[in-house]
Design an enzyme around this catalytic site. Structure first.
Site, PDB file in Angstrom:
ATOM      1  N   THR A 119       0.735  -1.239  -0.065  1.00 58.67           N
ATOM      2  CA  THR A 119      -0.092  -0.091  -0.010  1.00 58.67           C
ATOM      3  C   THR A 119       1.029   1.318   0.043  1.00 58.67           C
ATOM      4  O   THR A 119       1.819   1.471   0.598  1.00 58.67           O
ATOM      5  CB  THR A 119      -0.928  -0.056   1.352  1.00 58.67           C
ATOM      6  OG1 THR A 119      -1.646   1.206   1.208  1.00 58.67           O
ATOM      7  CG2 THR A 119      -0.149  -0.216   2.585  1.00 58.67           C
ATOM      8  N   TYR A 143      -2.425   0.254   9.889  1.00 56.52           N
ATOM      9  CA  TYR A 143      -2.256  -0.576   8.451  1.00 56.52           C
ATOM     10  C   TYR A 143      -1.001  -0.375   7.714  1.00 56.52           C
ATOM     11  O   TYR A 143      -0.571  -1.621   7.319  1.00 56.52           O
ATOM     12  CB  TYR A 143      -3.587  -0.031   7.849  1.00 56.52           C
ATOM     13  CG  TYR A 143      -3.813  -0.356   6.466  1.00 56.52           C
ATOM     14  CD1 TYR A 143      -3.717  -1.720   6.017  1.00 56.52           C
ATOM     15  CD2 TYR A 143      -3.657   0.422   5.399  1.00 56.52           C
ATOM     16  CE1 TYR A 143      -3.907  -2.205   4.473  1.00 56.52           C
ATOM     17  CE2 TYR A 143      -3.770   0.069   4.112  1.00 56.52           C
ATOM     18  CZ  TYR A 143      -3.723  -1.133   3.752  1.00 56.52           C
ATOM     19  OH  TYR A 143      -3.672  -1.605   2.346  1.00 56.52           O
TER      20      TYR A 143
END
Ligand code: UDP
Length: 338
Positions: A119, A143
């Protein structure tokens, strides 16, 4: 030549598109998914499906036993920025430990190639824009931190065990299968484009704009949206490329669109205004995330075909108009014809 691949998370948004793309190329695909956020009905009927969880080493062992995989795609992380800021330990524990078990299974069963969906969030509030692969890592959320831990794990798996990997740092995955069969169906839905479309179609309350006072041209966050079909192409190219060594690529269009621009585009394309309300900033959201995709373009010839904002919104709109209940109806139709 046809290959056999394992797609972990093949029932999810990007995973289901990848499965369909691989099968269309003639590859054999096995899907491993716990169906916590994915949908059985999203998995191409020609794929072999194993219902299992990465937390369960026996289930993983079973999927590898008796088959030789040419490569593994891992798209099965917990993936919500906001949720990760409410439950950071859950993310920091589950994502790396699941990946560790998957890597371990690859090593035990002689798999030499793994493509990991990483990501842009691991770059946090980057000083440079667009963001290249060598920008400093400073995750904006638990995250992002959990994904970086997996990237580090893959580095060691290569150093010690020669497992070749690709870490694909997606910026904002969006849009849907241009054929209209697959789409984005998260529960709960937290992503901007599907929420804006549903608000325009009158299926949800007004869209909350998270933060209108960022230091950006219109005060809302800028994101780099990439069509899911182009992401699938990047996965396929990366799997081929890592035959000769590991890679890390940022994947975006090198172009940022603000939340307000997305809202305006959805209103224009849907022909109905998106109702909005201003809301507080969402913790963990960097103001600007725009990729430099120069490396993946030059090294692998990645050539995105669908990723204009209009293409993305048009395909997402077709899916949401035709599937107001996501995969619920598809699942029902499948049961009726079974
Ligand atoms: N966003 C928003 N309202 C929403 C959902 C998202 O304003 O209901 C904003 C979010 O703060 C971010 C952008 O839209 O700036 C894209 O968010 P999304 O959750 O789609 O993707 P992310 O950037 O978190 O991967």
């Amino acid at each position: 030549m046809a290959n056999r691949y394992l797609v972990v998370g093949g029932a999810g948004f990007i995973g289901s598109h990848l499965v369909a793309g691989l099968i269309a190329r003639g590859d054999e695909v096995v899907v491993f998914d716990n169906l916590q956020t994915g949908h059985r009905a999203a998995i191409d009927a020609r794929a072999h499906f194993h219902h299992g969880d990465l937390a369960d080493p026996m289930a993983l062992h079973a999927v590898f036993t008796g088959r030789r995989f040419d490569g593994v795609f891992h798209l099965a992380d917990l993936s919500l920025v906001g949720e990760s800021m409410q439950s950071p330990m859950r993310y920091l524990t589950i994502n790396p430990s699941n990946a560790g078990r998957l890597i371990d299974a690859c090593l035990r069963h002689g798999v030499q190639r793994l493509v990991y969906s990483s990501t842009a969030n691991l770059f946090g509030t980057a000083d440079t824009s667009p963001i290249g692969e060598d920008a400093p890592i400073a995750p904006a959320s638990a995250y992002g931190e959990s994904k970086f831990a997996v990237e580090r794990m893959l580095l060691w798996a290569e150093r010690v065990h020669q497992l070749h990997s690709a870490c694909l740092r997606f910026f904002n995955a969006a849009g849907c299968d241009p054929g209209g069969r697959l789409g984005e169906a998260h529960f709960p839905e937290t992503h901007l484009i599907p929420l804006a479309i549903d608000a325009a179609l009158g299926r949800r309350p007004p869209l909350a704009v998270f933060g209108t006072d960022y230091s950006t041209p219109d005060g809302t966050c800028l994101r780099d949206y990439v069509h899911v079909t182009d992401l699938v192409a990047a996965h396929v190219l990366a799997m081929q490329r890592i035959a000769i060594g590991s890679v890390r690529y940022n994947i975006g269009m090198g172009r940022g669109h603000s939340v307000r621009e997305v809202i305006d585009a959805v209103s224009r394309i849907a022909g109905r205004r998106v109702p909005v309300i201003a809301a507080d900033r969402r913790p963990g959201d960097p103001p600007i995330l725009i990729a430099s995709a120069d490396r993946i373009i030059h090294e692998m010839g990645w050539n995105p075909a669908y990723s204009t904002l209009d293409d993305i919104i048009e395909t997402a709109l077709i899916w949401r108009r035709n599937h107001p209940d996501g995969y619920a109806n598809t699942a029902m139709q499948q049961r009726q014809t079974a």
